[in-house]
Motif scaffolding. Sequence first.
Motif, PDB file in Angstrom:
ATOM      1  N   GLU A  97      26.769 -25.682 119.109  1.00 37.49           N
ATOM      2  CA  GLU A  97      27.552 -26.307 118.864  1.00 37.49           C
ATOM      3  C   GLU A  97      28.752 -26.032 120.658  1.00 37.49           C
ATOM      4  OE1 GLU A  97      30.919 -29.559 117.994  1.00 37.49           O
ATOM      5  OE2 GLU A  97      29.856 -29.290 116.518  1.00 37.49           O
ATOM      6  N   LYS A  98      29.150 -24.992 120.453  1.00 35.39           N
ATOM      7  CA  LYS A  98      30.043 -24.725 121.440  1.00 35.39           C
ATOM      8  C   LYS A  98      29.870 -24.238 122.876  1.00 35.39           C
ATOM      9  CE  LYS A  98      30.380 -19.448 119.534  1.00 35.39           C
ATOM     10  NZ  LYS A  98      30.992 -18.788 119.319  1.00 35.39           N
ATOM     11  N   TYR A  99      28.006 -23.629 122.574  1.00 36.74           N
ATOM     12  CA  TYR A  99      27.501 -24.129 123.909  1.00 36.74           C
ATOM     13  C   TYR A  99      26.525 -24.546 124.569  1.00 36.74           C
ATOM     14  CZ  TYR A  99      28.148 -18.674 122.120  1.00 36.74           C
ATOM     15  OH  TYR A  99      29.014 -17.728 121.784  1.00 36.74           O
ATOM     16  N   ARG A 100      26.546 -25.919 123.406  1.00 37.62           N
ATOM     17  CA  ARG A 100      25.981 -26.724 123.838  1.00 37.62           C
ATOM     18  C   ARG A 100      26.129 -27.726 125.344  1.00 37.62           C
ATOM     19  NH1 ARG A 100      25.707 -30.170 118.596  1.00 37.62           N
ATOM     20  NH2 ARG A 100      24.628 -29.083 116.968  1.00 37.62           N
ATOM     21  N   SER A 101      27.195 -28.162 125.887  1.00 35.79           N
ATOM     22  CA  SER A 101      27.820 -27.987 127.159  1.00 35.79           C
ATOM     23  C   SER A 101      27.452 -27.885 128.200  1.00 35.79           C
ATOM     24  CB  SER A 101      28.897 -28.497 127.167  1.00 35.79           C
ATOM     25  OG  SER A 101      30.248 -29.188 126.398  1.00 35.79           O
ATOM     26  N   ASP A 102      27.470 -26.372 127.952  1.00 33.62           N
ATOM     27  CA  ASP A 102      26.560 -25.382 129.417  1.00 33.62           C
ATOM     28  C   ASP A 102      25.188 -25.567 129.123  1.00 33.62           C
ATOM     29  OD1 ASP A 102      27.791 -23.431 130.707  1.00 33.62           O
ATOM     30  OD2 ASP A 102      27.740 -21.785 129.351  1.00 33.62           O
ATOM     31  N   VAL A 103      24.813 -25.762 127.892  1.00 35.37           N
ATOM     32  CA  VAL A 103      23.046 -25.438 127.861  1.00 35.37           C
ATOM     33  C   VAL A 103      22.388 -27.329 129.102  1.00 35.37           C
ATOM     34  CG1 VAL A 103      20.505 -25.591 127.325  1.00 35.37           C
ATOM     35  CG2 VAL A 103      22.719 -24.212 126.080  1.00 35.37           C
TER      36      VAL A 103
END
Length: 422
Positions: free
Chosen positions: A131-137
């Motif tokens: 979840e913490k990396y999803r915005s980035d991807v």
Amino acid sequence: MRLKDWDRSLKVRLVGEFFMNTSYWMVFPFLAIYFAEEFGKGTAGLLLVISQVFSVAANLVGGYCADRFGRRRMLVVASVAQGLSFLIFAFANSPWLQSPELGFVAFTLAGMCGSLYWPASQAMIADVVPEKYRSDVFAIFYTTLNIAVVVGPLFGAVLFFSYRFELLLAVTAISMMLGLVLRLLTKETLSQAMVDKWQSQTATGWVGAISKQFKEYGLIFKDRLFLLFIIAGVLGAQTFMQLDLLIPVYLKETIDSQTVASLFGREWSVTGETSFGILLAENGLFVALLTVIITRWMTKFPEKWVFFTSAAFYGLAMWLFPLTSWFWMFVVAMAVFTFAELMVVGLQQNFISKLAPEDMRGQYFAAASLRYTIGRMIAPLSIPMTAWFGFVWTFGVLGLLALASGFVYLLMFKLYEKRPSH
């Protein structure tokens, strides 16, 4: 999360979808001209609306199928089917046949295949990225899409009108190749628990499946929090949809010929049309260069205030445009407009993934896209509004709608913060 740490399925998709999107955008921007020449403007407009309706239906079906049959399977099926659609489109514009009617059917099928593809692609990201990396991807995928949107039409402007048959064959080959690559190099990301859950349910046939699908989408829209997200998105869409509607019309009527700089002993001037081209290039450049940077920056702040501030900046951009006819003020307004866009582009997709139960991710992503579809249906009203109220009032109303969307987001987050499991 560095690119080398990504799941292989996402790496393959990032490259494959860039080529697919680029080829698609070599064709799509010129179809309105093509159909208008073949059928007349009125009929062409009606046909494009009909095509959009079919795409909306396909999008909702795609969400259901992504949750029922798996992400990878839907990506492969949609890619190959889109390739076949473009093959029919090529045949309709071949040395052996010239049929705009068949071309329209093929284009509609291709659009439906793209709509089948999208929910599965978004759900796959939510499946494999923490979840913490999803915005980035999500932001990186958005960046590559926007680069394709800039690059595609540059080649398409030449190829579509001079080498249409060959171009459509090339798009066919790229779609088919993407389907093959996805089949060979990606893996299914829908969890085995979800597969087992679906398999344990009694088969009901097509009628039962469709009935169940309507029931599940009904449950989604009974989710007050998600419904507020859709409403806020529709209100906000009234501003960013104007990039292709109100803004070019306003620039054309406001700028006849204006000197913008004096360099090297020469005066540089713009017209309404050329100024719009410059503003579009500004938007595209900022999106390509800054999406990931701004997304990472925004993840440091509470989502509630990022969503609200983005809406406020959209409103500010709308209010800046009619203040003056000075070109450089339009450049500032477009910078504000683009910043508002980039603030939430990754965060919104991540937020949908947090709202969606694991077994309904595809359907939630499909339903969430209605905020753009409904927004796109309402946004053209801005054009007759300028005749009724004038540009100043029209931009003013749009700014207020953007601000209203911000307050709806605040209400939505008030409910979200009360959820025990968020």
